[in-house]
Design a protein around this motif. Sequence first.
Motif, PDB file in Angstrom:
ATOM      1  N   VAL A  58       3.090  -2.358   7.574  1.00  0.00           N
ATOM      2  CA  VAL A  58       4.535  -2.627   7.643  1.00  0.00           C
ATOM      3  C   VAL A  58       5.249  -1.997   6.449  1.00  0.00           C
ATOM      4  O   VAL A  58       6.338  -1.428   6.588  1.00  0.00           O
ATOM      5  N   GLN A  59       4.627  -2.066   5.280  1.00  0.00           N
ATOM      6  CA  GLN A  59       5.227  -1.485   4.083  1.00  0.00           C
ATOM      7  C   GLN A  59       5.354   0.033   4.209  1.00  0.00           C
ATOM      8  O   GLN A  59       6.375   0.624   3.812  1.00  0.00           O
ATOM      9  N   ARG A  61       5.594   1.799   7.001  1.00  0.00           N
ATOM     10  CA  ARG A  61       6.652   2.142   7.949  1.00  0.00           C
ATOM     11  C   ARG A  61       8.018   2.073   7.274  1.00  0.00           C
ATOM     12  O   ARG A  61       8.875   2.935   7.500  1.00  0.00           O
ATOM     13  N   ALA A  62       8.225   1.066   6.434  1.00  0.00           N
ATOM     14  CA  ALA A  62       9.508   0.946   5.733  1.00  0.00           C
ATOM     15  C   ALA A  62       9.715   2.129   4.783  1.00  0.00           C
ATOM     16  O   ALA A  62      10.840   2.648   4.657  1.00  0.00           O
ATOM     17  N   ASP A  65      10.655   5.069   6.918  1.00  0.00           N
ATOM     18  CA  ASP A  65      12.044   4.876   7.371  1.00  0.00           C
ATOM     19  C   ASP A  65      13.029   5.351   6.315  1.00  0.00           C
ATOM     20  O   ASP A  65      14.017   6.029   6.631  1.00  0.00           O
ATOM     21  N   ARG A  66      12.761   4.997   5.061  1.00  0.00           N
ATOM     22  CA  ARG A  66      13.699   5.325   3.984  1.00  0.00           C
ATOM     23  C   ARG A  66      13.787   6.817   3.718  1.00  0.00           C
ATOM     24  O   ARG A  66      14.819   7.307   3.252  1.00  0.00           O
ATOM     25  N   CYS A  87       4.142   4.376  11.880  1.00  0.00           N
ATOM     26  CA  CYS A  87       4.886   5.370  11.104  1.00  0.00           C
ATOM     27  C   CYS A  87       5.321   6.534  11.986  1.00  0.00           C
ATOM     28  O   CYS A  87       6.431   7.065  11.826  1.00  0.00           O
ATOM     29  N   ALA A  90       8.392   5.758  13.709  1.00  0.00           N
ATOM     30  CA  ALA A  90       9.573   5.614  12.856  1.00  0.00           C
ATOM     31  C   ALA A  90      10.274   6.936  12.548  1.00  0.00           C
ATOM     32  O   ALA A  90      11.363   6.937  11.989  1.00  0.00           O
TER      33      ALA A  90
END
Length: 220
Positions: A58-59, A61-62, A65-66, A87, A90
């Motif tokens: 999850v980390q 993927r974030a 995203d950024r 990922c 995303a």
Amino acid sequence: MIDPIIVINPNSTEAVTEAMSAALDGLRLPGGPEIECLTNPDGPAGIESQADVDQVAVQLRAMVDRRANNASAFVIACYSDPGIYSCREATEKPVYGIAESGMLSAMSRVEKFGVVAILDKSIPRHLRYVRVLGLESRLVGERAMGLGVVELSNEAVAYARLLETGTKLRDLDGAQAIVLGCAGMARYRKRLEDELSVPVIDPTQAAVSNALTNSLLKST
């Protein structure tokens, strides 16, 4: 201008990121994309269990995203390829996992390859992924060197264990090439290859090479 290639170390150990980045210096080409290595500050010190893999997915993927609008490609620099499928959801940019890239690089050079893992408990997790990728017929074996991620910075101990494990994969299992099963092993690749006299694949270099080729082709 070509957007950077973002290489993400999923664990929080800066020394791993620094060693990994140093091993990529040969791929930093004039006129080519920047190779930017990031550390996941919220990750564990090392990815050493399925729980660690699940946590960082999850980390990661974030993090993707950024940077999705400011990257030409992403590399997940952990041999479990954590979060690679989420990922890829995303972003439209390529996302390379080092395990997949490392094994494919080995298979482009030899018929049979072996993998050096950090710990025995890593091996079942890696083998599940090998089966997902359908590559089990080319893998002769995976052996653990018995050190955690943080311990890989102890050069005298780590290299001796790598050489011992790589020798067993070559001589007992019949590996014609060795894939290093952790991004933290990158600093030892060339020395190990010279001593074993078989190809030794740093999977992060393999993944970044793929990302670099894709980025350069898109720019021409």
